[in-house]
Design an enzyme around this catalytic site. Structure first.
Site, short mmCIF file in Angstrom:
data_model
loop_
_atom_site.label_atom_id
_atom_site.label_comp_id
_atom_site.label_asym_id
_atom_site.label_seq_id
_atom_site.Cartn_x
_atom_site.Cartn_y
_atom_site.Cartn_z
N ARG A 23 0.81 -1.22 0.00
CA ARG A 23 0.00 0.00 0.00
C ARG A 23 0.84 1.27 0.00
NH1 ARG A 23 -2.81 -1.07 5.49
NH2 ARG A 23 -0.65 -1.68 5.83
N GLN A 46 3.42 24.14 19.69
CA GLN A 46 2.87 24.70 18.46
C GLN A 46 3.40 23.91 17.26
OE1 GLN A 46 2.92 29.08 18.22
NE2 GLN A 46 4.19 28.83 16.42
N ARG A 59 14.75 31.69 3.53
CA ARG A 59 14.19 32.18 4.78
C ARG A 59 15.24 31.97 5.87
NH1 ARG A 59 8.07 32.34 4.97
NH2 ARG A 59 7.38 31.73 2.90
N HIS A 62 16.67 32.68 11.43
CA HIS A 62 15.71 33.05 12.47
C HIS A 62 15.95 32.32 13.78
CE1 HIS A 62 12.89 33.49 8.77
NE2 HIS A 62 13.60 34.59 8.95
N LYS A 72 13.04 23.32 17.77
CA LYS A 72 12.26 23.04 16.56
C LYS A 72 12.66 21.67 16.01
CE LYS A 72 12.20 27.85 15.05
NZ LYS A 72 12.68 28.78 14.03
N HIS A 119 17.95 29.23 12.56
CA HIS A 119 17.55 28.29 11.51
C HIS A 119 17.20 29.06 10.24
CE1 HIS A 119 14.29 25.94 9.43
NE2 HIS A 119 15.31 25.09 9.43
N TYR A 132 6.83 22.31 10.96
CA TYR A 132 7.60 22.58 12.17
C TYR A 132 6.84 22.07 13.39
CZ TYR A 132 10.00 26.30 9.48
OH TYR A 132 10.70 27.01 8.56
N ASP A 169 14.00 39.67 6.14
CA ASP A 169 15.20 38.84 6.15
C ASP A 169 16.39 39.58 5.52
OD1 ASP A 169 13.79 36.86 7.39
OD2 ASP A 169 13.83 35.46 5.72
#
Length: 177
Positions: A23, A46, A59, A62, A72, A119, A132, A169
């Site tokens: 499958r 979160q 990106r 951060h 994270k 990151h 995340y 950024d």
């Protein structure tokens, strides 16, 4: 889940153990007990997703400042990225060092990013999505960033001349102690 250490203390590549049959496959992507067994923070406050239309989107870099630092676990669920973790912990053996890994929907890898690390990523394909799992909720006042092209770190991005950045950024400061 398989946990592979990196040269940055506390940063781990996490691979799924896929159980396959006719499958398709099934795999665990987060497990509190397995994270704890490796000395990692299993807190979950979160979950977030990021979608990027264009190849070359960058990106980063951060992080969330104390006292609202966050752990994270980042996985690419569609497409592929060149993912970077930067150690900003002054007491760390790998302070100001970075580690990169390709995360893709095909390889199923994730990266575990401890508190005190920044990151960022650059998309290697169009229509790329990341998921995340985060230990602390996002606090806008604690959100920080550093220049993606800061010579202090010398991150070797795969497409620096094609980097698509947000204004925010692009305006981050260079690193200072």
């Amino acid at each position: 889940m398989n946990f592979l250490p990196t040269q940055i203390e506390g940063v781990w590549i996490v691979e799924m153990e896929r159980r396959q049959d006719e499958r398709g496959w099934f795999a665990r992507t987060w497990c509190k007990d397995e994270l704890k067994a490796h000395g990692l923070d299993p807190a979950l406050a979160q979950c977030s997703s990021s979608f990027n239309h264009k190849r070359g989107t960058l990106r980063g870099m951060h992080y969330q400042a104390a006292p609202n630092e966050e752990v994270k676990l980042v996985r690419c669920t569609r497409g592929a990225v060149f993912d970077v973790v930067l150690d900003l912990r002054p007491d760390s053996q790998s302070f100001k060092h970075w580690h990169s890994v390709e995360l893709s929907a095909d390889n199923g890898r994730a990266i575990y990013i401890p508190k005190g690390c920044a990151h960022g990523y650059q998309t290697l394909m169009p229509d790329t999505e990341l998921h995340y799992i985060i230990s602390n909720r996002y606090i806008p006042e604690s959100g920080r960033g550093l220049r993606w092209d800061d010579p202090t770190f010398g991150i070797l991005w795969p497409m620096p001349d094609q980097a698509i950045l947000s204004r925010r950024d692009a305006s981050y400061p260079y690193f200072t102690l």
